[in-house]
Design an enzyme around this catalytic site. Structure first.
Site, PDB file in Angstrom:
ATOM      1  N   TRP A  77       0.866  -1.198   0.000  1.00  0.00           N
ATOM      2  CA  TRP A  77       0.000   0.000   0.000  1.00  0.00           C
ATOM      3  C   TRP A  77       0.895   1.238   0.000  1.00  0.00           C
ATOM      4  O   TRP A  77       2.049   1.168   0.444  1.00  0.00           O
ATOM      5  CB  TRP A  77      -0.934  -0.005   1.211  1.00  0.00           C
ATOM      6  CG  TRP A  77      -0.246   0.088   2.546  1.00  0.00           C
ATOM      7  CD1 TRP A  77       0.195  -0.953   3.299  1.00  0.00           C
ATOM      8  CD2 TRP A  77       0.095   1.282   3.264  1.00  0.00           C
ATOM      9  NE1 TRP A  77       0.787  -0.484   4.443  1.00  0.00           N
ATOM     10  CE2 TRP A  77       0.735   0.888   4.456  1.00  0.00           C
ATOM     11  CE3 TRP A  77      -0.081   2.646   3.038  1.00  0.00           C
ATOM     12  CZ2 TRP A  77       1.200   1.795   5.410  1.00  0.00           C
ATOM     13  CZ3 TRP A  77       0.376   3.556   3.980  1.00  0.00           C
ATOM     14  CH2 TRP A  77       1.016   3.122   5.153  1.00  0.00           C
ATOM     15  N   GLU A 120       6.637   8.363  14.300  1.00  0.00           N
ATOM     16  CA  GLU A 120       6.959   7.672  13.042  1.00  0.00           C
ATOM     17  C   GLU A 120       7.938   8.492  12.209  1.00  0.00           C
ATOM     18  O   GLU A 120       8.824   7.940  11.553  1.00  0.00           O
ATOM     19  CB  GLU A 120       5.681   7.423  12.230  1.00  0.00           C
ATOM     20  CG  GLU A 120       4.701   6.436  12.851  1.00  0.00           C
ATOM     21  CD  GLU A 120       5.120   4.986  12.659  1.00  0.00           C
ATOM     22  OE1 GLU A 120       6.086   4.730  11.921  1.00  0.00           O
ATOM     23  OE2 GLU A 120       4.484   4.104  13.257  1.00  0.00           O
ATOM     24  N   GLU A 158       8.424   1.351   6.782  1.00  0.00           N
ATOM     25  CA  GLU A 158       8.030   2.257   7.869  1.00  0.00           C
ATOM     26  C   GLU A 158       7.830   3.692   7.373  1.00  0.00           C
ATOM     27  O   GLU A 158       7.016   4.432   7.903  1.00  0.00           O
ATOM     28  CB  GLU A 158       9.111   2.256   8.958  1.00  0.00           C
ATOM     29  CG  GLU A 158       9.152   1.003   9.810  1.00  0.00           C
ATOM     30  CD  GLU A 158       8.029   0.967  10.827  1.00  0.00           C
ATOM     31  OE1 GLU A 158       7.373   1.995  11.036  1.00  0.00           O
ATOM     32  OE2 GLU A 158       7.800  -0.120  11.392  1.00  0.00           O
ATOM     33  N   HIS A 161       4.453   5.268   7.066  1.00  0.00           N
ATOM     34  CA  HIS A 161       3.551   5.458   8.209  1.00  0.00           C
ATOM     35  C   HIS A 161       3.391   6.922   8.583  1.00  0.00           C
ATOM     36  O   HIS A 161       2.269   7.429   8.707  1.00  0.00           O
ATOM     37  CB  HIS A 161       4.035   4.635   9.414  1.00  0.00           C
ATOM     38  CG  HIS A 161       4.070   3.164   9.152  1.00  0.00           C
ATOM     39  ND1 HIS A 161       4.606   2.263  10.037  1.00  0.00           N
ATOM     40  CD2 HIS A 161       3.638   2.431   8.087  1.00  0.00           C
ATOM     41  CE1 HIS A 161       4.495   1.045   9.538  1.00  0.00           C
ATOM     42  NE2 HIS A 161       3.929   1.127   8.356  1.00  0.00           N
ATOM     43  N   GLU A 211       7.699  -2.874  18.161  1.00  0.00           N
ATOM     44  CA  GLU A 211       6.792  -3.136  17.041  1.00  0.00           C
ATOM     45  C   GLU A 211       5.418  -3.540  17.562  1.00  0.00           C
ATOM     46  O   GLU A 211       4.401  -3.142  17.013  1.00  0.00           O
ATOM     47  CB  GLU A 211       7.356  -4.228  16.122  1.00  0.00           C
ATOM     48  CG  GLU A 211       8.610  -3.833  15.384  1.00  0.00           C
ATOM     49  CD  GLU A 211       8.377  -2.804  14.271  1.00  0.00           C
ATOM     50  OE1 GLU A 211       7.229  -2.366  14.054  1.00  0.00           O
ATOM     51  OE2 GLU A 211       9.349  -2.425  13.618  1.00  0.00           O
ATOM     52  N   THR A 214       3.666  -0.392  18.858  1.00  0.00           N
ATOM     53  CA  THR A 214       3.089   0.439  17.789  1.00  0.00           C
ATOM     54  C   THR A 214       1.856  -0.214  17.196  1.00  0.00           C
ATOM     55  O   THR A 214       0.912   0.482  16.826  1.00  0.00           O
ATOM     56  CB  THR A 214       4.074   0.684  16.616  1.00  0.00           C
ATOM     57  OG1 THR A 214       4.873  -0.448  16.433  1.00  0.00           O
ATOM     58  CG2 THR A 214       4.892   1.915  16.833  1.00  0.00           C
ATOM     59  N   ASP A 243       1.201  -3.583   9.317  1.00  0.00           N
ATOM     60  CA  ASP A 243       2.649  -3.558   9.028  1.00  0.00           C
ATOM     61  C   ASP A 243       3.451  -3.807  10.300  1.00  0.00           C
ATOM     62  O   ASP A 243       4.412  -4.574  10.314  1.00  0.00           O
ATOM     63  CB  ASP A 243       3.076  -2.167   8.521  1.00  0.00           C
ATOM     64  CG  ASP A 243       2.858  -1.978   7.030  1.00  0.00           C
ATOM     65  OD1 ASP A 243       2.348  -2.901   6.373  1.00  0.00           O
ATOM     66  OD2 ASP A 243       3.217  -0.890   6.533  1.00  0.00           O
ATOM     67  N   GLU A 244       3.045  -3.119  11.362  1.00  0.00           N
ATOM     68  CA  GLU A 244       3.798  -3.228  12.624  1.00  0.00           C
ATOM     69  C   GLU A 244       3.767  -4.673  13.135  1.00  0.00           C
ATOM     70  O   GLU A 244       4.757  -5.180  13.648  1.00  0.00           O
ATOM     71  CB  GLU A 244       3.238  -2.296  13.703  1.00  0.00           C
ATOM     72  CG  GLU A 244       3.026  -0.844  13.287  1.00  0.00           C
ATOM     73  CD  GLU A 244       4.305  -0.050  13.057  1.00  0.00           C
ATOM     74  OE1 GLU A 244       5.364  -0.660  12.884  1.00  0.00           O
ATOM     75  OE2 GLU A 244       4.215   1.186  13.033  1.00  0.00           O
ATOM     76  N   HIS A 247       6.228  -6.684  11.264  1.00  0.00           N
ATOM     77  CA  HIS A 247       7.595  -6.375  11.739  1.00  0.00           C
ATOM     78  C   HIS A 247       7.845  -7.016  13.107  1.00  0.00           C
ATOM     79  O   HIS A 247       8.941  -7.497  13.390  1.00  0.00           O
ATOM     80  CB  HIS A 247       7.788  -4.851  11.835  1.00  0.00           C
ATOM     81  CG  HIS A 247       7.667  -4.149  10.520  1.00  0.00           C
ATOM     82  ND1 HIS A 247       7.435  -2.804  10.398  1.00  0.00           N
ATOM     83  CD2 HIS A 247       7.759  -4.627   9.252  1.00  0.00           C
ATOM     84  CE1 HIS A 247       7.396  -2.483   9.107  1.00  0.00           C
ATOM     85  NE2 HIS A 247       7.575  -3.566   8.400  1.00  0.00           N
TER      86      HIS A 247
HETATM   87 FE   LIG Z   1       7.237  -0.347  13.274  1.00  0.00          FE
HETATM   88 FE   LIG Z   2       5.665   2.453  12.053  1.00  0.00          FE
END
Ligand SMILES: [Fe+2]
Ligand SMILES: [Fe+2]
Length: 381
Positions: A77, A120, A158, A161, A211, A214, A243-244, A247
């Protein structure tokens, strides 16, 4: 990484959420212009050089089990997927719609969203921090070593974000973008001080925690955006949270491997980070005005339930289970066993302390603070 932070105002003996322990070396301080927060003293290069071999031996594993957790850019994305299309004739109409949705979000929500976005946006600091770690740093800036490939691609993921959150805020008209931009500049200039000692054992425990933190935080800003009627922002925050999580899986797997290859070293690292407490990446946040900005932001996040002392305890508990620390036996020295027991008992101790802190806080008069980010309007802490 780059979880936003919460100031946890409780003290647990020897716990991760207690104030930082006494310095092991002479402390240094950031300039008053950068932030009011004292930087902790530092031990550097605490991993014995021979342990770098552990990371060399894991390179094949990292290529097979870590790098696949990255998403190909073509399938990722991008911020524009959630924003009005500036090349379209419908742009102004879409911006008006965005502003109408944003109008339903309260000021305190924006304080937390800005704090998350600023956190971020200090991404250069986090990439720098990871590249301080011995044995896994990007030695050239474009190294083909899987650790370096991971770190660069992680940074690139990242980077979207803060970008999406910042563009959304700019279009919303709800925040003083100049003050937000100043805060980002101050924060990147200040750096961070996570206490990871150039030691990848400590570094990957730290990133595993962050991670997840977040993911919790962005997940909660998504939930609140939806509750206030902004479904587009909710989807954006939820997508960031996903996403976090990916990760977090990656960093958690690295620590899992360390526990397999060097259980004593790994459990000591977990305990060390928890004893020092997990310093939040944006703990040196400053806007040029409010010397308590990070604490104030963290207090609002706590009150709104975006990131709380309970979340901190839950994350520790989750990691204890994920890494199967309670049943870790083989390869531990006496010190390792004590470290394991300390970490396993931590969530319960933290919860008790946070309950006591909440009881005390209920007796306090609610306090209001002005936030420059929202044109100096007051928000209850
Ligand atoms: Fe992250
Ligand atoms: Fe992030």
């Amino acid at each position: 990484m780059q979880a936003h932070g919460v100031l946890v105002r409780v003290r647990v003996p020897g716990s991760a959420i207690a104030p930082a322990p006494a310095p092991r070396r002479r402390p240094c301080r950031v300039s008053a212009a950068a932030a009011a927060t004292a930087v902790r003293s530092r031990v550097t290069h605490s991993m014995p050089p021979e342990k770098a071999e552990v990371f060399r031996s894991l390179e094949g594993w990292a290529s097979r089990s870590l790098l696949p957790l990255l998403k190909p850019v073509e399938g990722c994305w991008q911020p524009t997927d959630f924003l009005p299309d500036s090349s379209s004739e419908m742009f102004e109409h879409e911006v008006r719609e965005l502003r109408a949705r944003a109008a339903g979000l309260p000021d305190d929500y924006f304080v937390v969203l800005v704090g998350d976005m600023v956190t971020e946006e200090a991404l250069p600091t986090y990439q720098t921090m990871i590249n301080t770690l011995d044995g896994v740093r990007d030695e050239t800036g474009a190294s083909a070593c899987p650790w370096a490939v991971w770190t660069r691609a992680w940074t690139a993921e990242e980077n979207r974000h803060g970008d999406i959150l910042g563009k959304y805020m700019y279009l919303s008209g709800r925040v003083d973008m100049r003050m937000v931009e100043k805060t980002v500049q101050y924060l990147i200039g200040s750096g961070m001080d996570p206490g990871t000692e150039n030691n990848p054992y400590l570094g990957f425990v730290y990133t595993s925690f962050q991670e997840r933190a977040t993911a919790v935080s962005h997940g909660n800003t998504a939930r609140l955006a939806r509750a206030h009627g902004d479904d587009v922002l909710a989807r954006a925050c939820g997508t960031i949270a996903a996403d976090e999580k990916r990760h977090e899986t990656a960093y958690g797997r690295i620590v899992e491997q360390l526990l397999r290859l060097d259980p004593d070293g790994a459990v000591l690292a977990v305990a060390d980070m928890m004893r020092k407490r997990i310093t939040m990446p944006a703990h040196l946040m400053h806007d040029g005005r409010d010397m308590g900005l990070f604490d104030h932001f963290a207090a609002v996040a706590q009150r709104l339930g975006v990131y709380t002392a309970r979340d901190y305890a839950d994350i520790v508990e989750f990691l204890v289970k994920r890494w199967k620390l309670e049943t870790l036996e083989g390869g531990l020295t006496g010190e390792g066993r004590r470290a394991r027991d300390f970490v396993c008992g931590l969530p319960q101790r933290m919860r008790r302390a946070s309950e006591r802190a909440e009881d005390r806080a209920k007796k306090d008069e609610p306090r209001k603070v002005k936030f420059s980010w929202i044109f100096d309007r007051e928000v209850t802490l």
